[in-house]
Design a protein around this motif. Structure first.
Motif, PDB file in Angstrom:
ATOM      1  N   GLN A  68       8.978  -8.670  -1.047  1.00 36.71           N
ATOM      2  CA  GLN A  68       8.615  -8.694   0.367  1.00 36.71           C
ATOM      3  C   GLN A  68       8.756 -10.124   0.890  1.00 36.71           C
ATOM      4  O   GLN A  68       8.541 -11.090   0.162  1.00 36.71           O
ATOM      5  CB  GLN A  68       7.165  -8.235   0.573  1.00 36.71           C
ATOM      6  CG  GLN A  68       6.946  -6.767   0.273  1.00 36.71           C
ATOM      7  CD  GLN A  68       5.543  -6.321   0.638  1.00 36.71           C
ATOM      8  OE1 GLN A  68       4.773  -5.920  -0.221  1.00 36.71           O
ATOM      9  NE2 GLN A  68       5.213  -6.379   1.927  1.00 36.71           N
ATOM     10  N   SER A  69       9.100 -10.214   2.165  1.00 36.48           N
ATOM     11  CA  SER A  69       9.159 -11.532   2.804  1.00 36.48           C
ATOM     12  C   SER A  69       8.724 -11.419   4.257  1.00 36.48           C
ATOM     13  O   SER A  69       8.882 -10.359   4.877  1.00 36.48           O
ATOM     14  CB  SER A  69      10.589 -12.094   2.722  1.00 36.48           C
ATOM     15  OG  SER A  69      11.482 -11.263   3.445  1.00 36.48           O
ATOM     16  N   LEU A  94       8.313  -7.803   9.310  1.00 33.44           N
ATOM     17  CA  LEU A  94       8.125  -7.995   7.875  1.00 33.44           C
ATOM     18  C   LEU A  94       9.210  -7.215   7.150  1.00 33.44           C
ATOM     19  O   LEU A  94       9.632  -6.149   7.607  1.00 33.44           O
ATOM     20  CB  LEU A  94       6.739  -7.487   7.443  1.00 33.44           C
ATOM     21  CG  LEU A  94       5.545  -7.955   8.287  1.00 33.44           C
ATOM     22  CD1 LEU A  94       4.251  -7.400   7.701  1.00 33.44           C
ATOM     23  CD2 LEU A  94       5.494  -9.459   8.376  1.00 33.44           C
ATOM     24  N   ARG A  95       9.619  -7.736   5.987  1.00 31.04           N
ATOM     25  CA  ARG A  95      10.744  -7.146   5.276  1.00 31.04           C
ATOM     26  C   ARG A  95      10.378  -6.739   3.858  1.00 31.04           C
ATOM     27  O   ARG A  95       9.523  -7.372   3.216  1.00 31.04           O
ATOM     28  CB  ARG A  95      11.926  -8.116   5.266  1.00 31.04           C
ATOM     29  CG  ARG A  95      12.489  -8.361   6.664  1.00 31.04           C
ATOM     30  CD  ARG A  95      13.591  -9.385   6.696  1.00 31.04           C
ATOM     31  NE  ARG A  95      14.116  -9.497   8.056  1.00 31.04           N
ATOM     32  CZ  ARG A  95      13.563 -10.237   9.020  1.00 31.04           C
ATOM     33  NH1 ARG A  95      12.467 -10.933   8.784  1.00 31.04           N
ATOM     34  NH2 ARG A  95      14.104 -10.267  10.224  1.00 31.04           N
ATOM     35  N   CYS A  96      11.059  -5.702   3.374  1.00 31.86           N
ATOM     36  CA  CYS A  96      10.771  -5.172   2.048  1.00 31.86           C
ATOM     37  C   CYS A  96      12.063  -4.697   1.389  1.00 31.86           C
ATOM     38  O   CYS A  96      12.864  -3.993   2.016  1.00 31.86           O
ATOM     39  CB  CYS A  96       9.796  -4.004   2.171  1.00 31.86           C
ATOM     40  SG  CYS A  96       9.565  -3.054   0.650  1.00 31.86           S
ATOM     41  N   TRP A 144       4.781   1.813   3.848  1.00 35.38           N
ATOM     42  CA  TRP A 144       4.083   0.594   4.275  1.00 35.38           C
ATOM     43  C   TRP A 144       2.590   0.868   4.389  1.00 35.38           C
ATOM     44  O   TRP A 144       2.178   1.930   4.870  1.00 35.38           O
ATOM     45  CB  TRP A 144       4.610   0.121   5.625  1.00 35.38           C
ATOM     46  CG  TRP A 144       5.975  -0.503   5.575  1.00 35.38           C
ATOM     47  CD1 TRP A 144       7.176   0.132   5.755  1.00 35.38           C
ATOM     48  CD2 TRP A 144       6.278  -1.875   5.345  1.00 35.38           C
ATOM     49  NE1 TRP A 144       8.204  -0.775   5.650  1.00 35.38           N
ATOM     50  CE2 TRP A 144       7.677  -2.012   5.401  1.00 35.38           C
ATOM     51  CE3 TRP A 144       5.508  -3.020   5.110  1.00 35.38           C
ATOM     52  CZ2 TRP A 144       8.323  -3.231   5.223  1.00 35.38           C
ATOM     53  CZ3 TRP A 144       6.144  -4.233   4.935  1.00 35.38           C
ATOM     54  CH2 TRP A 144       7.543  -4.330   4.986  1.00 35.38           C
ATOM     55  N   SER A 174      16.442  -0.952   1.931  1.00 33.32           N
ATOM     56  CA  SER A 174      15.451  -1.939   2.341  1.00 33.32           C
ATOM     57  C   SER A 174      14.836  -1.513   3.675  1.00 33.32           C
ATOM     58  O   SER A 174      15.379  -0.633   4.368  1.00 33.32           O
ATOM     59  CB  SER A 174      16.080  -3.328   2.455  1.00 33.32           C
ATOM     60  OG  SER A 174      17.015  -3.354   3.511  1.00 33.32           O
ATOM     61  N   GLU A 180      12.095  -2.614   7.188  1.00 28.47           N
ATOM     62  CA  GLU A 180      11.373  -3.566   8.025  1.00 28.47           C
ATOM     63  C   GLU A 180      10.185  -2.882   8.660  1.00 28.47           C
ATOM     64  O   GLU A 180      10.251  -1.688   8.999  1.00 28.47           O
ATOM     65  CB  GLU A 180      12.279  -4.105   9.140  1.00 28.47           C
ATOM     66  CG  GLU A 180      13.328  -5.086   8.679  1.00 28.47           C
ATOM     67  CD  GLU A 180      14.157  -5.607   9.845  1.00 28.47           C
ATOM     68  OE1 GLU A 180      14.946  -6.548   9.604  1.00 28.47           O
ATOM     69  OE2 GLU A 180      14.049  -5.079  10.968  1.00 28.47           O
ATOM     70  N   CYS A 222       4.178  -3.172   0.863  1.00 29.82           N
ATOM     71  CA  CYS A 222       5.280  -2.234   0.833  1.00 29.82           C
ATOM     72  C   CYS A 222       5.274  -1.577  -0.545  1.00 29.82           C
ATOM     73  O   CYS A 222       5.015  -2.244  -1.559  1.00 29.82           O
ATOM     74  CB  CYS A 222       6.577  -3.008   1.080  1.00 29.82           C
ATOM     75  SG  CYS A 222       8.083  -2.119   0.694  1.00 29.82           S
ATOM     76  N   GLY A 239       4.849  -4.030  -3.745  1.00 24.14           N
ATOM     77  CA  GLY A 239       5.273  -5.416  -3.675  1.00 24.14           C
ATOM     78  C   GLY A 239       4.067  -6.322  -3.548  1.00 24.14           C
ATOM     79  O   GLY A 239       2.936  -5.838  -3.415  1.00 24.14           O
ATOM     80  N   THR A 252       2.686  -9.224   2.339  1.00 22.31           N
ATOM     81  CA  THR A 252       2.804 -10.308   3.313  1.00 22.31           C
ATOM     82  C   THR A 252       1.443 -10.469   3.964  1.00 22.31           C
ATOM     83  O   THR A 252       0.890  -9.504   4.503  1.00 22.31           O
ATOM     84  CB  THR A 252       3.847  -9.993   4.402  1.00 22.31           C
ATOM     85  OG1 THR A 252       5.140  -9.957   3.812  1.00 22.31           O
ATOM     86  CG2 THR A 252       3.806 -11.061   5.505  1.00 22.31           C
TER      87      THR A 252
END
Lengths: 114, 114
Positions: free
Chosen positions: B6-7, B21-23, B34, B73, B75, B91, B106, B109
């Protein structure tokens, strides 16, 4: 509304003690019950239970499900400081087909002192 | 084998702003869910994506939206941020290819809204 209740909310024990964590649930669509350990951020999977009365075991951890009384317990024997974490109980209440949806309890914060 | 990533790790935003947010799911997984975890609470299900479509949704307002890409992936977008949106966003990925309903999480975030 689906509900998962864990008790106790927190617990402090000494190394070597045995602990029992409780999880009760009221949900409309039960698929399975899962236990996770959360130390820092990511919950890590411990057990998935789908059938009543069958104990799942992994080392010092074990868990059992009672679908009649709608609860599960997680036992940890000979606790170690590394067992200190939040233990989360979740019920998969996913919809039809392969849809997944986990409803979590608030967790039990376990602290194991040396 | 890369797990769920995750980022970003941490994010600070102001009320009213928007965040993404990304996964990236675990290799071989095709389903992304999520969750929002407020301090002292268990994770709460936001929504789940499979085959680039939202398949299930929890009790969250339309300010929360998502997307899944062809590479699986995903978001999570939150518009018009409120102070109450401050939480750890997790995530989880899984696969429909097997009968296992285990979800891998994950690291999350941490979103702070000021």
């Amino acid at each position: 509304e689906d509900k998962v209740v864990q008790s106790p909310l927190s617990l402090v024990v000494h190394e070597g003690d045995t602990v029992t964590l409780n999880c009760s649930y009221e949900v409309t669509n039960f698929r399975s019950l899962l236990w996770y350990k959360q130390e820092k951020k990511a919950p890590t999977f411990l057990f998935m239970l789908t059938s009543s009365g069958i104990e799942k075991k992994s080392g010092r951890l074990s868990s059992i499900l009672d679908k009649k009384e709608l609860f599960s317990i997680l036992n940890i024997t000979a606790t170690q400081t590394g067992d200190s974490a939040i233990y989360l109980c979740a019920v998969d209440t996913g919809g039809g087909g392969s849809n997944y949806k986990l409803t979590f309890g608030k967790g039990t914060l376990l602290t194991v002192n040396p | 084998d890369a797990g769920v990533t995750q980022s970003p790790t941490h994010l600070i935003k102001t009320r009213g702003q928007q965040v993404t947010l990304r996964c990236s799911p675990k290799s071989g997984h095709d389903t992304v869910s999520w969750y929002q975890q407020a301090l002292g609470q268990g994770p709460q299900f936001i929504f789940q994506y499979y085959e680039e479509e939202e398949r299930q949704r929890g009790n969250f307002p339309d300010r929360f939206s998502g997307h899944q890409f062809p590479n699986y992936s995903s978001e999570l977008n939150v518009n018009a941020l409120l102070l109450g949106d401050s939480a750890l966003y997790l995530c989880a990925s899984s696969t429909r290819a097997t009968m296992s309903r285990e979800q891998y999480f994950g690291p999350g975030t941490r979103l702070t809204v000021t």
